[in-house]
Design a protein around this motif. Structure first.
Motif, PDB file in Angstrom:
ATOM      1  N   SER A 134       0.852  -1.190   0.000  1.00 28.36           N
ATOM      2  CA  SER A 134       0.000   0.000   0.000  1.00 28.36           C
ATOM      3  C   SER A 134       0.887   1.239   0.000  1.00 28.36           C
ATOM      4  O   SER A 134       1.778   1.371   0.851  1.00 28.36           O
ATOM      5  CB  SER A 134      -0.905   0.004   1.237  1.00 28.36           C
ATOM      6  N   ALA A 135       0.654   2.146  -0.960  1.00 24.44           N
ATOM      7  CA  ALA A 135       1.476   3.353  -1.056  1.00 24.44           C
ATOM      8  C   ALA A 135       1.362   4.196   0.212  1.00 24.44           C
ATOM      9  O   ALA A 135       2.358   4.726   0.714  1.00 24.44           O
ATOM     10  CB  ALA A 135       1.052   4.167  -2.280  1.00 24.44           C
ATOM     11  N   PHE A 136       0.153   4.320   0.757  1.00 24.39           N
ATOM     12  CA  PHE A 136      -0.055   5.114   1.969  1.00 24.39           C
ATOM     13  C   PHE A 136       0.722   4.521   3.145  1.00 24.39           C
ATOM     14  O   PHE A 136       1.430   5.231   3.872  1.00 24.39           O
ATOM     15  CB  PHE A 136      -1.543   5.182   2.288  1.00 24.39           C
ATOM     16  N   ASN A 137       0.611   3.216   3.337  1.00 27.52           N
ATOM     17  CA  ASN A 137       1.322   2.574   4.440  1.00 27.52           C
ATOM     18  C   ASN A 137       2.826   2.628   4.234  1.00 27.52           C
ATOM     19  O   ASN A 137       3.597   2.741   5.206  1.00 27.52           O
ATOM     20  CB  ASN A 137       0.869   1.122   4.574  1.00 27.52           C
ATOM     21  N   LEU A 138       3.264   2.540   2.988  1.00 24.58           N
ATOM     22  CA  LEU A 138       4.692   2.652   2.697  1.00 24.58           C
ATOM     23  C   LEU A 138       5.226   4.017   3.103  1.00 24.58           C
ATOM     24  O   LEU A 138       6.317   4.122   3.692  1.00 24.58           O
ATOM     25  CB  LEU A 138       4.926   2.413   1.202  1.00 24.58           C
ATOM     26  N   ILE A 139       4.477   5.067   2.823  1.00 21.79           N
ATOM     27  CA  ILE A 139       4.909   6.416   3.185  1.00 21.79           C
ATOM     28  C   ILE A 139       4.969   6.567   4.704  1.00 21.79           C
ATOM     29  O   ILE A 139       5.898   7.178   5.251  1.00 21.79           O
ATOM     30  CB  ILE A 139       3.975   7.458   2.556  1.00 21.79           C
ATOM     31  N   LEU A 140       3.997   6.003   5.409  1.00 17.81           N
ATOM     32  CA  LEU A 140       4.027   6.051   6.874  1.00 17.81           C
ATOM     33  C   LEU A 140       5.272   5.362   7.425  1.00 17.81           C
ATOM     34  O   LEU A 140       5.962   5.896   8.306  1.00 17.81           O
ATOM     35  CB  LEU A 140       2.772   5.390   7.443  1.00 17.81           C
ATOM     36  N   MET A 141       5.561   4.176   6.913  1.00 20.95           N
ATOM     37  CA  MET A 141       6.727   3.439   7.408  1.00 20.95           C
ATOM     38  C   MET A 141       8.016   4.160   7.034  1.00 20.95           C
ATOM     39  O   MET A 141       8.969   4.203   7.832  1.00 20.95           O
ATOM     40  CB  MET A 141       6.716   2.016   6.847  1.00 20.95           C
ATOM     41  N   LYS A 142       8.076   4.718   5.845  1.00 16.01           N
ATOM     42  CA  LYS A 142       9.268   5.466   5.417  1.00 16.01           C
ATOM     43  C   LYS A 142       9.506   6.646   6.357  1.00 16.01           C
ATOM     44  O   LYS A 142      10.639   6.890   6.809  1.00 16.01           O
ATOM     45  CB  LYS A 142       9.082   5.957   3.989  1.00 16.01           C
ATOM     46  N   ASN A 143       8.463   7.408   6.665  1.00 11.74           N
ATOM     47  CA  ASN A 143       8.611   8.550   7.574  1.00 11.74           C
ATOM     48  C   ASN A 143       9.041   8.106   8.967  1.00 11.74           C
ATOM     49  O   ASN A 143       9.803   8.800   9.644  1.00 11.74           O
ATOM     50  CB  ASN A 143       7.301   9.334   7.646  1.00 11.74           C
ATOM     51  N   PHE A 144       8.544   6.960   9.394  1.00 11.07           N
ATOM     52  CA  PHE A 144       8.943   6.442  10.708  1.00 11.07           C
ATOM     53  C   PHE A 144      10.426   6.093  10.713  1.00 11.07           C
ATOM     54  O   PHE A 144      11.156   6.422  11.656  1.00 11.07           O
ATOM     55  CB  PHE A 144       8.106   5.210  11.059  1.00 11.07           C
ATOM     56  N   PHE A 145      10.883   5.404   9.676  1.00 12.53           N
ATOM     57  CA  PHE A 145      12.305   5.065   9.586  1.00 12.53           C
ATOM     58  C   PHE A 145      13.175   6.320   9.552  1.00 12.53           C
ATOM     59  O   PHE A 145      14.268   6.350  10.139  1.00 12.53           O
ATOM     60  CB  PHE A 145      12.569   4.219   8.348  1.00 12.53           C
ATOM     61  N   GLU A 146      12.713   7.354   8.863  1.00  7.46           N
ATOM     62  CA  GLU A 146      13.492   8.594   8.777  1.00  7.46           C
ATOM     63  C   GLU A 146      13.553   9.324  10.111  1.00  7.46           C
ATOM     64  O   GLU A 146      14.457  10.140  10.330  1.00  7.46           O
ATOM     65  CB  GLU A 146      12.895   9.512   7.705  1.00  7.46           C
ATOM     66  N   SER A 147      12.589   9.054  10.998  1.00  2.00           N
ATOM     67  CA  SER A 147      12.599   9.720  12.307  1.00  2.00           C
ATOM     68  C   SER A 147      13.594   9.098  13.280  1.00  2.00           C
ATOM     69  O   SER A 147      13.871   9.664  14.333  1.00  2.00           O
ATOM     70  CB  SER A 147      11.191   9.677  12.921  1.00  2.00           C
ATOM     71  N   ILE A 148      14.137   7.927  12.938  1.00  2.00           N
ATOM     72  CA  ILE A 148      15.136   7.285  13.797  1.00  2.00           C
ATOM     73  C   ILE A 148      16.459   8.044  13.645  1.00  2.00           C
ATOM     74  O   ILE A 148      16.901   8.306  12.531  1.00  2.00           O
ATOM     75  CB  ILE A 148      15.312   5.807  13.406  1.00  2.00           C
ATOM     76  N   PRO A 149      17.097   8.430  14.745  1.00  2.00           N
ATOM     77  CA  PRO A 149      18.338   9.228  14.664  1.00  2.00           C
ATOM     78  C   PRO A 149      19.414   8.554  13.814  1.00  2.00           C
ATOM     79  O   PRO A 149      19.639   7.340  13.924  1.00  2.00           O
ATOM     80  CB  PRO A 149      18.778   9.345  16.128  1.00  2.00           C
ATOM     81  N   GLU A 150      20.057   9.344  12.981  1.00  4.76           N
ATOM     82  CA  GLU A 150      21.116   8.813  12.126  1.00  4.76           C
ATOM     83  C   GLU A 150      22.311   8.329  12.948  1.00  4.76           C
ATOM     84  O   GLU A 150      23.070   7.463  12.494  1.00  4.76           O
ATOM     85  CB  GLU A 150      21.574   9.884  11.134  1.00  4.76           C
ATOM     86  N   SER A 151      22.493   8.894  14.149  1.00  2.00           N
ATOM     87  CA  SER A 151      23.626   8.488  14.981  1.00  2.00           C
ATOM     88  C   SER A 151      23.572   7.005  15.333  1.00  2.00           C
ATOM     89  O   SER A 151      24.611   6.341  15.447  1.00  2.00           O
ATOM     90  CB  SER A 151      23.674   9.329  16.257  1.00  2.00           C
ATOM     91  N   LEU A 152      22.350   6.464  15.511  1.00  7.28           N
ATOM     92  CA  LEU A 152      22.225   5.035  15.811  1.00  7.28           C
ATOM     93  C   LEU A 152      22.693   4.193  14.631  1.00  7.28           C
ATOM     94  O   LEU A 152      23.386   3.179  14.813  1.00  7.28           O
ATOM     95  CB  LEU A 152      20.766   4.704  16.156  1.00  7.28           C
ATOM     96  N   GLU A 153      22.297   4.605  13.445  1.00  9.76           N
ATOM     97  CA  GLU A 153      22.710   3.871  12.250  1.00  9.76           C
ATOM     98  C   GLU A 153      24.224   3.961  12.054  1.00  9.76           C
ATOM     99  O   GLU A 153      24.877   2.962  11.704  1.00  9.76           O
ATOM    100  CB  GLU A 153      21.988   4.432  11.030  1.00  9.76           C
ATOM    101  N   GLU A 154      24.797   5.157  12.273  1.00 10.44           N
ATOM    102  CA  GLU A 154      26.239   5.328  12.112  1.00 10.44           C
ATOM    103  C   GLU A 154      27.011   4.474  13.122  1.00 10.44           C
ATOM    104  O   GLU A 154      28.046   3.884  12.789  1.00 10.44           O
ATOM    105  CB  GLU A 154      26.601   6.795  12.276  1.00 10.44           C
ATOM    106  N   SER A 155      26.476   4.369  14.352  1.00  5.45           N
ATOM    107  CA  SER A 155      27.134   3.530  15.366  1.00  5.45           C
ATOM    108  C   SER A 155      27.113   2.066  14.950  1.00  5.45           C
ATOM    109  O   SER A 155      28.095   1.339  15.140  1.00  5.45           O
ATOM    110  CB  SER A 155      26.442   3.707  16.717  1.00  5.45           C
ATOM    111  N   ALA A 156      25.989   1.645  14.375  1.00  8.04           N
ATOM    112  CA  ALA A 156      25.884   0.257  13.918  1.00  8.04           C
ATOM    113  C   ALA A 156      26.857  -0.017  12.775  1.00  8.04           C
ATOM    114  O   ALA A 156      27.475  -1.089  12.710  1.00  8.04           O
ATOM    115  CB  ALA A 156      24.453  -0.041  13.478  1.00  8.04           C
TER     116      ALA A 156
END
Length: 289
Positions: A149-171
């Motif tokens: 679902s395009a709508f649900n995809l956009i919701l999940m994408k926005n949620f992933f983008e709200s996760i701090p980049e510092s956590l990803e960089e540490s990983a």
């Protein structure tokens, strides 16, 4: 904190209005439930309102004796379970990809996703496509056309983008790749959004019937909603409503009401377990700091 009389009056009016609207929305449900538990005479004479008259369970007994009901119920359960699993897997995978700012063509991909929310190929092209893919009269015709679902995809994408980049960089410093970051970092942190979208997809699959009407002609593959539609709209049923003396065991309206209750009960049971994630998941996926 002391409130003024005007604030108290306003709160009382708000609660009164909300309670009134709540009762209005509850009335149809109670009416159908009462019909399913009432005698044929009470239903046919329009005596039933929101409480059963001459309480009986005959409609549910007859419904549970119908093999077609069990087949359609099983198809709906399978569709909801497998369909929701496929939906969530594909949505999470694609949402993670398009949420990466380093992805080339990211804007073009999202533009195509949004385009599908506004325009579609239409009913006939969709039917011809599934026909060419030999998917008509198969279980997969109920799942794959609505895999993302395009709508649900956009919701999940926005949620992933709200996760701090510092956590990803540490990983990444610890040697984690994209698959590890997604499965061991993003998904555990996104459980509220995942629970919310799981509910969205599950309700969509459970309530869908039009795709089954278009793509399925084998009665053994009809989901519960098509069974309910045939019973209510076309009055098609193999259930014997009269006894040997020709007297009605249940009224046709009673059987329809019992079938409606059986179709909505699973979602009513599921919703309270996911309700606590519902508002939080939608807000976190829709609001970006």
């Amino acid at each position: 904190m002391n409130r003024s009389w005007s604030e108290k009056l306003g709160s009382a009016l708000n609660y009164t209005l909300l309670a009134g609207f709540g009762l209005l929305t509850l009335f149809p449900f109670l009416h159908v439930l009462a019909q399913s538990l009432s005698s044929p005479h009470a239903v046919s004479s329009n005596q039933v309102t929101i409480y059963p008259i001459d309480f009986q369970l005959e409609a549910y007994k007859l419904l549970l004796q119908d093999s077609a009901f069990y087949k359609s119920f099983g198809i709906s359960v399978m569709r909801t379970v497998f369909g929701t699993a496929i939906n969530m897997i594909l949505t999470c995978l694609m949402a993670y990809a398009v949420s990466r700012r380093t992805l080339k063509g990211r804007s073009a991909i999202m533009a195509m996703v949004v385009f599908t929310m506004l325009f579609s190929g239409g009913m006939i092209p969709s039917f011809l496509l599934l026909k060419e893919l030999s998917m008509l009269n198969t279980f997969w015709s109920l799942i794959l056309p609505s895999a993302v679902s395009a709508f649900n995809l956009i919701l999940m994408k926005n949620f992933f983008e709200s996760i701090p980049e510092s956590l990803e960089e540490s990983a990444k410093i610890d040697g984690a790749g994209h698959w590890t970051i997604l499965t061991r970092l993003f998904i555990p942190l996104s459980l509220p959004a995942i629970a919310t979208l799981t509910l969205f997809y599950a309700v969509m699959h459970w309530n869908s019937y039009f795709d089954a009407v278009m793509y399925i002609s084998n009665a053994d593959l009809n989901p519960l909603q098509v069974y309910l539609r045939n019973l209510i709209v076309q009055n098609e049923s193999n259930i014997e409503l009269t006894n040997n003396m020709g007297l009605f065991l249940v009224a046709p309206e009673t059987l329809k009401a019992a079938t409606i209750m059986a179709s909505v009960l699973p979602m009513i049971i599921l919703y309270p377990f996911l309700q606590k994630f519902f508002v939080k998941g939608v807000m976190l996926g829709a609001v970006k700091e």
